[in-house]
Design a protein around this motif. Structure first.
Motif, PDB file in Angstrom:
ATOM      1  N   ILE A 146       0.865  -1.176   0.000  1.00  0.00           N
ATOM      2  CA  ILE A 146       0.000   0.000   0.000  1.00  0.00           C
ATOM      3  C   ILE A 146       0.900   1.224   0.000  1.00  0.00           C
ATOM      4  O   ILE A 146       1.757   1.372   0.877  1.00  0.00           O
ATOM      5  CB  ILE A 146      -0.915   0.041   1.238  1.00  0.00           C
ATOM      6  CG1 ILE A 146      -1.762  -1.230   1.334  1.00  0.00           C
ATOM      7  CG2 ILE A 146      -1.811   1.278   1.200  1.00  0.00           C
ATOM      8  CD1 ILE A 146      -2.522  -1.336   2.632  1.00  0.00           C
ATOM      9  N   ILE A 147       0.740   2.083  -0.976  1.00  0.00           N
ATOM     10  CA  ILE A 147       1.500   3.324  -1.036  1.00  0.00           C
ATOM     11  C   ILE A 147       0.585   4.442  -0.546  1.00  0.00           C
ATOM     12  O   ILE A 147      -0.423   4.754  -1.188  1.00  0.00           O
ATOM     13  CB  ILE A 147       2.012   3.618  -2.461  1.00  0.00           C
ATOM     14  CG1 ILE A 147       3.001   2.528  -2.889  1.00  0.00           C
ATOM     15  CG2 ILE A 147       2.688   4.977  -2.511  1.00  0.00           C
ATOM     16  CD1 ILE A 147       2.393   1.296  -3.473  1.00  0.00           C
ATOM     17  N   VAL A 148       0.897   4.989   0.605  1.00  0.00           N
ATOM     18  CA  VAL A 148       0.093   6.044   1.212  1.00  0.00           C
ATOM     19  C   VAL A 148       0.651   7.389   0.776  1.00  0.00           C
ATOM     20  O   VAL A 148       1.828   7.703   1.016  1.00  0.00           O
ATOM     21  CB  VAL A 148       0.112   5.947   2.755  1.00  0.00           C
ATOM     22  CG1 VAL A 148      -0.784   7.021   3.365  1.00  0.00           C
ATOM     23  CG2 VAL A 148      -0.315   4.555   3.204  1.00  0.00           C
ATOM     24  N   MET A 149      -0.169   8.174   0.109  1.00  0.00           N
ATOM     25  CA  MET A 149       0.258   9.480  -0.369  1.00  0.00           C
ATOM     26  C   MET A 149       0.088  10.533   0.726  1.00  0.00           C
ATOM     27  O   MET A 149      -0.759  10.413   1.613  1.00  0.00           O
ATOM     28  CB  MET A 149      -0.543   9.883  -1.611  1.00  0.00           C
ATOM     29  CG  MET A 149      -0.461   8.893  -2.769  1.00  0.00           C
ATOM     30  SD  MET A 149       1.210   8.643  -3.404  1.00  0.00           S
ATOM     31  CE  MET A 149       1.560  10.262  -4.113  1.00  0.00           C
ATOM     32  N   GLN A 150       0.896  11.576   0.668  1.00  0.00           N
ATOM     33  CA  GLN A 150       0.787  12.676   1.624  1.00  0.00           C
ATOM     34  C   GLN A 150      -0.508  13.454   1.389  1.00  0.00           C
ATOM     35  O   GLN A 150      -1.059  13.444   0.283  1.00  0.00           O
ATOM     36  CB  GLN A 150       1.989  13.606   1.482  1.00  0.00           C
ATOM     37  CG  GLN A 150       3.319  12.946   1.819  1.00  0.00           C
ATOM     38  CD  GLN A 150       4.505  13.814   1.456  1.00  0.00           C
ATOM     39  OE1 GLN A 150       4.351  14.901   0.871  1.00  0.00           O
ATOM     40  NE2 GLN A 150       5.711  13.349   1.767  1.00  0.00           N
ATOM     41  N   GLN A 207       9.171   4.718  -1.631  1.00  0.00           N
ATOM     42  CA  GLN A 207       9.172   5.554  -0.418  1.00  0.00           C
ATOM     43  C   GLN A 207       9.867   6.898  -0.682  1.00  0.00           C
ATOM     44  O   GLN A 207       9.504   7.922  -0.095  1.00  0.00           O
ATOM     45  CB  GLN A 207       9.894   4.812   0.710  1.00  0.00           C
ATOM     46  CG  GLN A 207       9.954   5.551   2.044  1.00  0.00           C
ATOM     47  CD  GLN A 207       8.645   5.477   2.803  1.00  0.00           C
ATOM     48  OE1 GLN A 207       8.189   4.406   3.150  1.00  0.00           O
ATOM     49  NE2 GLN A 207       8.035   6.627   3.055  1.00  0.00           N
ATOM     50  N   SER A 208      10.845   6.896  -1.564  1.00  0.00           N
ATOM     51  CA  SER A 208      11.644   8.110  -1.803  1.00  0.00           C
ATOM     52  C   SER A 208      11.025   9.048  -2.834  1.00  0.00           C
ATOM     53  O   SER A 208      11.559  10.138  -3.080  1.00  0.00           O
ATOM     54  CB  SER A 208      13.054   7.716  -2.261  1.00  0.00           C
ATOM     55  OG  SER A 208      12.984   6.984  -3.482  1.00  0.00           O
ATOM     56  N   MET A 209       9.894   8.644  -3.427  1.00  0.00           N
ATOM     57  CA  MET A 209       9.299   9.472  -4.458  1.00  0.00           C
ATOM     58  C   MET A 209       8.524  10.646  -3.878  1.00  0.00           C
ATOM     59  O   MET A 209       8.002  10.578  -2.754  1.00  0.00           O
ATOM     60  CB  MET A 209       8.379   8.634  -5.358  1.00  0.00           C
ATOM     61  CG  MET A 209       9.110   7.582  -6.168  1.00  0.00           C
ATOM     62  SD  MET A 209       8.048   6.746  -7.386  1.00  0.00           S
ATOM     63  CE  MET A 209       7.695   8.088  -8.540  1.00  0.00           C
ATOM     64  N   SER A 210       8.429  11.700  -4.634  1.00  0.00           N
ATOM     65  CA  SER A 210       7.727  12.908  -4.204  1.00  0.00           C
ATOM     66  C   SER A 210       6.250  12.616  -3.929  1.00  0.00           C
ATOM     67  O   SER A 210       5.580  11.956  -4.728  1.00  0.00           O
ATOM     68  CB  SER A 210       7.831  13.981  -5.294  1.00  0.00           C
ATOM     69  OG  SER A 210       7.081  15.127  -4.953  1.00  0.00           O
ATOM     70  N   GLY A 211       5.754  13.092  -2.786  1.00  0.00           N
ATOM     71  CA  GLY A 211       4.348  12.938  -2.433  1.00  0.00           C
ATOM     72  C   GLY A 211       4.020  11.667  -1.684  1.00  0.00           C
ATOM     73  O   GLY A 211       2.893  11.506  -1.210  1.00  0.00           O
ATOM     74  N   VAL A 212       4.979  10.742  -1.560  1.00  0.00           N
ATOM     75  CA  VAL A 212       4.730   9.478  -0.857  1.00  0.00           C
ATOM     76  C   VAL A 212       5.018   9.641   0.633  1.00  0.00           C
ATOM     77  O   VAL A 212       6.090  10.099   1.018  1.00  0.00           O
ATOM     78  CB  VAL A 212       5.594   8.332  -1.437  1.00  0.00           C
ATOM     79  CG1 VAL A 212       5.431   7.053  -0.615  1.00  0.00           C
ATOM     80  CG2 VAL A 212       5.209   8.077  -2.889  1.00  0.00           C
ATOM     81  N   GLU A 213       4.054   9.253   1.444  1.00  0.00           N
ATOM     82  CA  GLU A 213       4.233   9.322   2.896  1.00  0.00           C
ATOM     83  C   GLU A 213       4.779   8.016   3.461  1.00  0.00           C
ATOM     84  O   GLU A 213       5.658   8.013   4.320  1.00  0.00           O
ATOM     85  CB  GLU A 213       2.904   9.644   3.578  1.00  0.00           C
ATOM     86  CG  GLU A 213       2.981   9.732   5.102  1.00  0.00           C
ATOM     87  CD  GLU A 213       1.667  10.164   5.713  1.00  0.00           C
ATOM     88  OE1 GLU A 213       1.073   9.353   6.454  1.00  0.00           O
ATOM     89  OE2 GLU A 213       1.236  11.294   5.450  1.00  0.00           O
ATOM     90  N   ASN A 214       4.237   6.873   2.956  1.00  0.00           N
ATOM     91  CA  ASN A 214       4.666   5.594   3.513  1.00  0.00           C
ATOM     92  C   ASN A 214       4.357   4.461   2.530  1.00  0.00           C
ATOM     93  O   ASN A 214       3.446   4.576   1.700  1.00  0.00           O
ATOM     94  CB  ASN A 214       3.956   5.333   4.845  1.00  0.00           C
ATOM     95  CG  ASN A 214       4.680   4.331   5.709  1.00  0.00           C
ATOM     96  OD1 ASN A 214       5.779   3.881   5.369  1.00  0.00           O
ATOM     97  ND2 ASN A 214       4.086   3.970   6.825  1.00  0.00           N
ATOM     98  N   VAL A 215       5.116   3.386   2.626  1.00  0.00           N
ATOM     99  CA  VAL A 215       4.876   2.168   1.860  1.00  0.00           C
ATOM    100  C   VAL A 215       4.710   1.032   2.860  1.00  0.00           C
ATOM    101  O   VAL A 215       5.623   0.738   3.638  1.00  0.00           O
ATOM    102  CB  VAL A 215       6.033   1.862   0.881  1.00  0.00           C
ATOM    103  CG1 VAL A 215       5.760   0.559   0.138  1.00  0.00           C
ATOM    104  CG2 VAL A 215       6.215   3.008  -0.105  1.00  0.00           C
ATOM    105  N   VAL A 216       3.516   0.400   2.845  1.00  0.00           N
ATOM    106  CA  VAL A 216       3.171  -0.584   3.872  1.00  0.00           C
ATOM    107  C   VAL A 216       2.804  -1.913   3.218  1.00  0.00           C
ATOM    108  O   VAL A 216       2.021  -1.936   2.272  1.00  0.00           O
ATOM    109  CB  VAL A 216       1.973  -0.086   4.722  1.00  0.00           C
ATOM    110  CG1 VAL A 216       1.664  -1.064   5.849  1.00  0.00           C
ATOM    111  CG2 VAL A 216       2.247   1.315   5.275  1.00  0.00           C
ATOM    112  N   PRO A 217       3.337  -3.032   3.714  1.00  0.00           N
ATOM    113  CA  PRO A 217       2.954  -4.340   3.152  1.00  0.00           C
ATOM    114  C   PRO A 217       1.485  -4.654   3.434  1.00  0.00           C
ATOM    115  O   PRO A 217       0.945  -4.294   4.484  1.00  0.00           O
ATOM    116  CB  PRO A 217       3.864  -5.323   3.899  1.00  0.00           C
ATOM    117  CG  PRO A 217       4.958  -4.497   4.469  1.00  0.00           C
ATOM    118  CD  PRO A 217       4.362  -3.146   4.747  1.00  0.00           C
ATOM    119  N   ILE A 218       0.823  -5.300   2.486  1.00  0.00           N
ATOM    120  CA  ILE A 218      -0.534  -5.799   2.685  1.00  0.00           C
ATOM    121  C   ILE A 218      -0.418  -7.210   3.232  1.00  0.00           C
ATOM    122  O   ILE A 218       0.105  -8.104   2.570  1.00  0.00           O
ATOM    123  CB  ILE A 218      -1.337  -5.806   1.376  1.00  0.00           C
ATOM    124  CG1 ILE A 218      -1.319  -4.432   0.716  1.00  0.00           C
ATOM    125  CG2 ILE A 218      -2.779  -6.247   1.637  1.00  0.00           C
ATOM    126  CD1 ILE A 218      -1.958  -4.408  -0.665  1.00  0.00           C
TER     127      ILE A 218
END
Length: 340
Positions: free
Chosen positions: A2-6, A55-66
Motif C-alpha cells: 500500500i502506497i500512502v500518499m501525503q 518511499q523516496s518518491m515525491s508525495g509518498v508518505e509511507n509504503v506498507v505491506p498488505i
C-alpha cells in the motif's frame, strides 16, 4: 504493498507513482480518500520488496505491506466501507437496507411480471430471477435462457425494478450483461476463476455468492479475482454452507456477516431462501440478517410455490413476503439503518 500518499500530494505525484508501479511490473489500484489517497500495488509476491523504493518518491508518505492474502478486498487497502451503485439512486452498502426479491426461475410472462409487481409493492428494490439455472441434476429445469432474460427485461420495464440474474457460463457473460443490472455468481461457480475474471472486466455490479464449502478467506479470494481485473462493484452474499445438519437445506452462517464486515470493505447481503430451504424460516433469518449488520437480502418469492419449476418449498408467497417486509422494517430501524 500500500502506497500512502501525503495529504498535500499533487496530482502529478500520484501519476508518477502510478507509472512507476507499472514499470516495476505491478498493477496500481488507486483508492481516493477524503483526506489522502492510497495506491494498492498488486502482483507477484516474489520481489515485492522493490516496491519499497517508492518511499523516496515525491508525495509518498509511507509504503506498507498488505498482510492479507486478499489485497484489494481487504480493509488494509480501503478502511472505509464500499457503497456499490446499482442504478442512480440505489446503492448497496450505505445507510439503506436493500431487498431483492423474485422467483428462483423465470417460467413465463405472467409469473415473472405478476411477481415483480407484488414484490415492488411490498418494498423490494430489485427483481431477482433466474434465466439460467445450474442444477445438480442434468434432468432438472435449466432455465429459459435468453427468452427468460427478455421476460425479466419486460418486468423491469413494467415496474422499474433493476434486474439481478445469474450467469453460469463464461460464454454467456456478454449476453447476460446486455439485460442484467446486476450479474449474480451462484454458489457452484464461486471458484470458477475463468468466469470471475471475465466479470472483473465489466463495469457492472457483481453479486458473488459464497460456495457451499467455501471458507471466508476462500470467498474473499474469489472476490479478489473480480477486483484484480478492475471491477470494484462487488457485493458479497452469504447463502448458507454445507454442514452435517439435515433440518435445513444449508446452515446459514450468520456470524459470517460481522466477520466479513471486519475483514473487507465490500457490502454483504444474506440469502435466507437457499440458506434454509424452508419458507417458514425465511422471515426469522431475514430479521437476524438485519440485526447482524447485513446490507440487504435476496429472497425468493413465487405466486404459486407448489407449481414452481425449482425451489418451491423455499419460496414465499407474495402476501407472506409483504408481512415479512412490514416486520423487517422494525428490525432495520433498531439496527440503525433505513429500508431503501
Amino acid at each position: 504493498m500500500i502506497i500512502v500518499m501525503q495529504k498535500d500530494a499533487a496530482k502529478s505525484d500520484l501519476e508518477s507513482v502510478e507509472k512507476k508501479i507499472i514499470e516495476l511490473g505491478y498493477q496500481p489500484h488507486i483508492i481516493y480518500g477524503e483526506t489522502r489517497n492510497v495506491i494498492g500495488a498488486v502482483g507477484e509476491e516474489r520481489g515485492k520488496e522493490k516496491l519499497q523504493t517508492l518511499q523516496s518518491m515525491s508525495g509518498v508518505e509511507n509504503v506498507v505491506p498488505i498482510l492479507k492474502a486478499y489485497k484489494l478486498a481487504s480493509r488494509e487497502v480501503q478502511p472505509q466501507s464500499s457503497e456499490v451503485e446499482i442504478v442512480p439512486g440505489l446503492t448497496i452498502g450505505g445507510k439503506e437496507f436493500v431487498v431483492a426479491a423474485g422467483p428462483c426461475a423465470v417460467e413465463d410472462r405472467d409469473q415473472i411480471c405478476d411477481t415483480a409487481v407484488a414484490v415492488k409493492q411490498a418494498g423490494a428494490r430489485l427483481l431477482r430471477g433466474g434465466a439460467y439455472k445450474p442444477r445438480t441434476s442434468p434432468y432438472s429445469f435449466q432455465g429459459m435462457e435468453e427468452d427468460g432474460l427478455k421476460l425479466l427485461a419486460e418486468a423491469r420495464e413494467i415496474t422499474g425494478l433493476p434486474i439481478v440474474t445469474e450467469v453460469v457460463n463464461p460464454r454467456d457473460v456478454e449476453l447476460v450483461a446486455r439485460y442484467a443490472d446486476v450479474m449474480q455468481v451462484g454458489a457452484r461457480n464461486t471458484q470458477n476463476f475463468a468466469l470471475l475474471k471475465m466479470l472483473g472486466q465489466l463495469d457492472k455490479p457483481i453479486l458473488l455468492k459464497r460456495g457451499m464449502s467455501t471458507t471466508i478467506q476462500e470467498f474473499l479470494m474469489s472476490a479478489e479475482y473480480i477486483l484484480s481485473e478492475g471491477n470494484r462493484r462487488v457485493i458479497l452474499c452469504e447463502r448458507g454452507i454445507r454442514t452435517f445438519e439435515t433440518a435445513t437445506r444449508n446452515t446459514l452462517d450468520i456470524s459470517a456477516v460481522p466477520v466479513l464486515k471486519q475483514q473487507t470493505h465490500l457490502p454483504v447481503i444474506i440469502d435466507p431462501s437457499h440458506a434454509t430451504g424452508h419458507a417458514s424460516l425465511i422471515a426469522p433469518m431475514s430479521y437476524a440478517a438485519a440485526a447482524a449488520g447485513a446490507d440487504g437480502l435476496i429472497v425468493e418469492v413465487h405466486p404459486c410455490p407448489e407449481k414452481a419449476t425449482s425451489d418451491g418449498p423455499q419460496s414465499l408467497r407474495p402476501d407472506d413476503f409483504q408481512v415479512m417486509m412490514d416486520k423487517l422494517r422494525e428490525f432495520v430501524k433498531v439496527a440503525d439503518r433505513e429500508m431503501a
